[in-house]
Enzyme design. Structure first.
Site, PDB file in Angstrom:
ATOM      1  N   ASN A  44       0.830  -1.207   0.000  1.00 31.31           N
ATOM      2  CA  ASN A  44       0.000   0.000   0.000  1.00 31.31           C
ATOM      3  C   ASN A  44       0.859   1.250   0.000  1.00 31.31           C
ATOM      4  O   ASN A  44       1.956   1.267   0.545  1.00 31.31           O
ATOM      5  CB  ASN A  44      -0.962  -0.008   1.188  1.00 31.31           C
ATOM      6  CG  ASN A  44      -0.375   0.665   2.412  1.00 31.31           C
ATOM      7  OD1 ASN A  44      -0.449   1.894   2.559  1.00 31.31           O
ATOM      8  ND2 ASN A  44       0.261  -0.121   3.281  1.00 31.31           N
TER       9      ASN A  44
ATOM     10  N   PHE B 136      -1.448   8.081   4.435  1.00 31.58           N
ATOM     11  CA  PHE B 136      -2.175   8.703   5.557  1.00 31.58           C
ATOM     12  C   PHE B 136      -3.420   9.460   5.083  1.00 31.58           C
ATOM     13  O   PHE B 136      -3.640  10.612   5.466  1.00 31.58           O
ATOM     14  CB  PHE B 136      -1.278   9.670   6.340  1.00 31.58           C
ATOM     15  CG  PHE B 136      -0.156   9.041   7.104  1.00 31.58           C
ATOM     16  CD1 PHE B 136      -0.096   7.683   7.341  1.00 31.58           C
ATOM     17  CD2 PHE B 136       0.865   9.828   7.614  1.00 31.58           C
ATOM     18  CE1 PHE B 136       0.952   7.112   8.062  1.00 31.58           C
ATOM     19  CE2 PHE B 136       1.920   9.286   8.336  1.00 31.58           C
ATOM     20  CZ  PHE B 136       1.965   7.927   8.555  1.00 31.58           C
TER      21      PHE B 136
ATOM     22  N   SER C 168       6.004   4.968   8.600  1.00 30.43           N
ATOM     23  CA  SER C 168       5.311   4.643   7.358  1.00 30.43           C
ATOM     24  C   SER C 168       6.150   5.099   6.170  1.00 30.43           C
ATOM     25  O   SER C 168       6.690   6.205   6.188  1.00 30.43           O
ATOM     26  CB  SER C 168       3.947   5.330   7.316  1.00 30.43           C
ATOM     27  OG  SER C 168       3.107   4.740   8.267  1.00 30.43           O
TER      28      SER C 168
ATOM     29  N   ASN D  59       5.203   5.941   3.232  1.00 27.72           N
ATOM     30  CA  ASN D  59       4.467   6.673   2.196  1.00 27.72           C
ATOM     31  C   ASN D  59       4.318   8.171   2.424  1.00 27.72           C
ATOM     32  O   ASN D  59       3.610   8.841   1.694  1.00 27.72           O
ATOM     33  CB  ASN D  59       3.086   6.037   2.022  1.00 27.72           C
ATOM     34  CG  ASN D  59       3.195   4.569   1.665  1.00 27.72           C
ATOM     35  OD1 ASN D  59       3.953   4.200   0.780  1.00 27.72           O
ATOM     36  ND2 ASN D  59       2.479   3.722   2.383  1.00 27.72           N
ATOM     37  N   THR D  60       4.948   8.679   3.469  1.00 26.24           N
ATOM     38  CA  THR D  60       4.999  10.134   3.670  1.00 26.24           C
ATOM     39  C   THR D  60       6.464  10.533   3.555  1.00 26.24           C
ATOM     40  O   THR D  60       7.277  10.107   4.387  1.00 26.24           O
ATOM     41  CB  THR D  60       4.430  10.520   5.056  1.00 26.24           C
ATOM     42  OG1 THR D  60       3.056  10.164   5.093  1.00 26.24           O
ATOM     43  CG2 THR D  60       4.568  12.014   5.306  1.00 26.24           C
TER      44      THR D  60
ATOM     45  N   LYS E 186       6.345   3.723  16.979  1.00 29.88           N
ATOM     46  CA  LYS E 186       6.248   2.606  16.020  1.00 29.88           C
ATOM     47  C   LYS E 186       7.375   2.722  15.012  1.00 29.88           C
ATOM     48  O   LYS E 186       7.549   3.767  14.371  1.00 29.88           O
ATOM     49  CB  LYS E 186       4.895   2.643  15.315  1.00 29.88           C
ATOM     50  CG  LYS E 186       4.691   1.476  14.353  1.00 29.88           C
ATOM     51  CD  LYS E 186       3.244   1.339  13.947  1.00 29.88           C
ATOM     52  CE  LYS E 186       3.049   0.211  12.944  1.00 29.88           C
ATOM     53  NZ  LYS E 186       1.647   0.071  12.535  1.00 29.88           N
TER      54      LYS E 186
ATOM     55  N   ASN F 267       6.295  -1.555  11.276  1.00 32.50           N
ATOM     56  CA  ASN F 267       5.458  -1.064  10.194  1.00 32.50           C
ATOM     57  C   ASN F 267       5.717  -1.907   8.935  1.00 32.50           C
ATOM     58  O   ASN F 267       6.398  -2.931   8.988  1.00 32.50           O
ATOM     59  CB  ASN F 267       5.765   0.413   9.948  1.00 32.50           C
ATOM     60  CG  ASN F 267       4.531   1.196   9.552  1.00 32.50           C
ATOM     61  OD1 ASN F 267       3.806   0.796   8.643  1.00 32.50           O
ATOM     62  ND2 ASN F 267       4.276   2.300  10.233  1.00 32.50           N
TER      63      ASN F 267
HETATM   64  C1  LIG Z   1      -3.402  -0.922   3.854  1.00 26.40           C
HETATM   65  C2  LIG Z   1      -2.536  -0.645   5.056  1.00 26.40           C
HETATM   66  C3  LIG Z   1      -2.550   0.605   5.645  1.00 26.40           C
HETATM   67  C4  LIG Z   1      -1.741   0.859   6.748  1.00 26.40           C
HETATM   68  N1  LIG Z   1      -1.791   2.097   7.347  1.00 26.40           N
HETATM   69  C5  LIG Z   1      -1.053   2.330   8.460  1.00 26.40           C
HETATM   70  C6  LIG Z   1      -1.132   3.565   9.123  1.00 26.40           C
HETATM   71  O1  LIG Z   1      -1.891   4.465   8.754  1.00 26.40           O
HETATM   72  N2  LIG Z   1      -0.346   3.748  10.227  1.00 26.40           N
HETATM   73  C7  LIG Z   1       0.493   2.774  10.695  1.00 26.40           C
HETATM   74  O2  LIG Z   1       1.168   2.987  11.701  1.00 26.40           O
HETATM   75  N3  LIG Z   1       0.574   1.590  10.083  1.00 26.40           N
HETATM   76  C8  LIG Z   1      -0.178   1.349   8.989  1.00 26.40           C
HETATM   77  N4  LIG Z   1      -0.098   0.130   8.376  1.00 26.40           N
HETATM   78  C9  LIG Z   1       0.859  -0.869   8.883  1.00 26.40           C
HETATM   79  C10 LIG Z   1       0.208  -1.884   9.820  1.00 26.40           C
HETATM   80  O3  LIG Z   1      -0.287  -1.265  10.973  1.00 26.40           O
HETATM   81  C11 LIG Z   1       1.235  -2.955  10.219  1.00 26.40           C
HETATM   82  O4  LIG Z   1       2.265  -2.349  10.970  1.00 26.40           O
HETATM   83  C12 LIG Z   1       1.852  -3.662   9.023  1.00 26.40           C
HETATM   84  O5  LIG Z   1       0.903  -3.853   7.991  1.00 26.40           O
HETATM   85  C13 LIG Z   1       2.443  -5.018   9.380  1.00 26.40           C
HETATM   86  O6  LIG Z   1       1.462  -5.865   9.907  1.00 26.40           O
HETATM   87  P1  LIG Z   1       0.701  -6.998   9.030  1.00 26.40           P
HETATM   88  O7  LIG Z   1       1.755  -7.788   8.349  1.00 26.40           O
HETATM   89  O8  LIG Z   1      -0.092  -7.764  10.040  1.00 26.40           O
HETATM   90  O9  LIG Z   1      -0.172  -6.253   8.078  1.00 26.40           O
HETATM   91  C14 LIG Z   1      -0.900  -0.149   7.262  1.00 26.40           C
HETATM   92  C15 LIG Z   1      -0.894  -1.400   6.660  1.00 26.40           C
HETATM   93  C16 LIG Z   1      -1.692  -1.668   5.568  1.00 26.40           C
HETATM   94  C17 LIG Z   1      -1.665  -3.042   4.951  1.00 26.40           C
END
Ligand SMILES: Cc1cc2nc3c(=O)[nH]c(=O)nc-3n(C[C@H](O)[C@H](O)[C@H](O)COP(=O)(O)O)c2cc1C
Length: 362
Positions: A116, A120, A180, A182-183, A220, A249
């Site tokens: 993704n 934000f 993250s 993406n910023t 985080k 993350n």
């Molecule tokens: C579509 C998507 C959007 C995410 N948006 C955020 C976010 O806004 N803030 C954040 O701290 N992590 C965000 N994450 C990261 C997740 O919180 C997590 O740290 C990461 O996906 C790893 O966990 P997973 O393998 O269980 O998905 C996002 C992940 C995905 C897949």
């Protein structure tokens, strides 16, 4: 059944649209009188072996929903009713922002992964605070804070402080998200010389906003940090008396993947989550636990798909665990399955020699 439905319908629809529709349906269902109670009866694994006391909070169960699923705090209670032990909303930024152009979320089904670059997308701290103010407080809620994209790095601290002051009153714990991908520039804030004043300012802002309660503050971090940088963040967290670290993350790495490289390349930039993140996320957790000792709360997230995965994290020193991608692929009963399996393993562990007696397990 969900697997069949996923294969037949969901996997053929755009990932972000599916998320929006699925989440809207859940919220609509949960708004029917009695439905949340019913969901809760079906999904909650009521087993004291799952309870965790951490951050001064009683978590009914250790698996929470990771940030990013409910960016605007629209469905906290509906998500809690699916059996999560806690829900982290956000990332919320001080100002509303649309995020990156679509499409910006992709499934890598063969890898049980997502990429993704949402960036934000959210309606801002004010809107989230107004929504949370209407909520009756039940169930554990974390609020994840990030930097508004248009704000210059030099003004980042003031930006985090603004969203913290607005949202701290509603949070059981707060997260400073500096990880993250993406910023632009966000992850540079993980460097200790930038992170120290940021965390100190957010701590002070939370204390100003909520003088009668010390809202726990966590940071985080990204899985792409070099080991030495993981150690540096851990040392800083200890030095500042931070309440915990969330690791990790999404990653900007693209290995190891079963999806052919050209297909992956076509999707473009973004953070990779899910199964391919598992090994690195576990390695970062181990490293952090070795660095911070027993006292600090560590929330492990990244590639958790099964009860055994969750158990392995707890055994490796996690206080709590979170997931996002596993829930997308696993469906609405997934938190229930994980907690049921985890309860079995934890009980078996108690009958034999404990793998690890965590100071924070209730
Ligand atoms: C579509 C998507 C959007 C995410 N948006 C955020 C976010 O806004 N803030 C954040 O701290 N992590 C965000 N994450 C990261 C997740 O919180 C997590 O740290 C990461 O996906 C790893 O966990 P997973 O393998 O269980 O998905 C996002 C992940 C995905 C897949």
């Amino acid at each position: 059944m969900y697997r069949f439905f996923y294969w037949l319908v969901l996997s053929r629809l755009p990932a972000e649209g599916t998320h929006r529709i699925g989440f809207a349906l859940l919220r609509a269902f949960a708004a029917i009188p009695g439905a949340r109670w019913l969901l809760d009866r079906i999904t909650r694994v009521r087993d004291p072996v799952l309870a965790v006391r951490a951050l001064g909070i009683d978590f009914p169960a250790p698996l929470g929903l990771a940030a990013g699923f409910d960016k605007d705090a629209r469905g906290v209670d509906a998500l809690l009713a699916l059996g999560f032990g806690f829900v982290e909303v956000g990332t919320v930024t001080a100002q509303p922002q649309p995020g990156n152009p679509k499409p910006r979320m992709f499934r890598l089904t063969r890898d049980r992964a997502l990429i993704n670059r949402l960036g934000f997308n959210n309606r801002g701290a004010d809107a989230a605070a107004q929504r949370l103010a209407r909520r009756r407080r039940r169930g554990v809620l974390g609020i994840n804070l990030g930097k508004t994209k248009v704000v210059a790095e030099a003004d980042a601290i003031a930006d985090y402080v603004a969203s913290c002051e607005r949202l701290a009153p509603y949070a059981d714990y707060l997260v400073v998200n500096v990880s993250s991908p993406n910023t632009p520039g966000l992850r540079d804030l993980q460097a200790v010389d930038k992170l120290r004043p940021l965390l100190a300012a957010v701590r002070a802002a939370a204390d100003r906003a909520v003088p009668l309660r010390k809202v726990p503050l966590l940071v985080k971090i990204a899985p792409d940090l070099a080991d030495a940088d993981v150690d540096a963040v851990a040392a800083l967290a200890v030095e500042l008396g931070l309440d915990g670290i969330i690791a990790t993350n999404t990653t900007i790495a693209r290995e190891p993947l079963a999806t052919p490289a050209p297909e992956v390349a076509k999707l473009g930039a973004g953070g990779l989550s899910g199964r391919p993140l598992k090994a690195r996320s576990l390695a970062v957790l181990r490293r952090l636990r070795a660095a911070v000792g027993d006292a600090m709360v560590l929330i492990s997230v990244g590639g958790i798909e099964t009860a055994d995965d969750a158990y392995d994290r707890l055994a490796a020193g996690a206080t709590l665990v979170q997931a996002y991608t596993g829930f997308i692929y696993g469906g609405p009963m997934w938190p229930h399955r994980i907690h049921r399996g985890l309860a079995q393993r934890l009980k078996a562990e108690r009958l034999s020699a404990p793998v690890r007696s965590s100071a924070t397990r209730a």
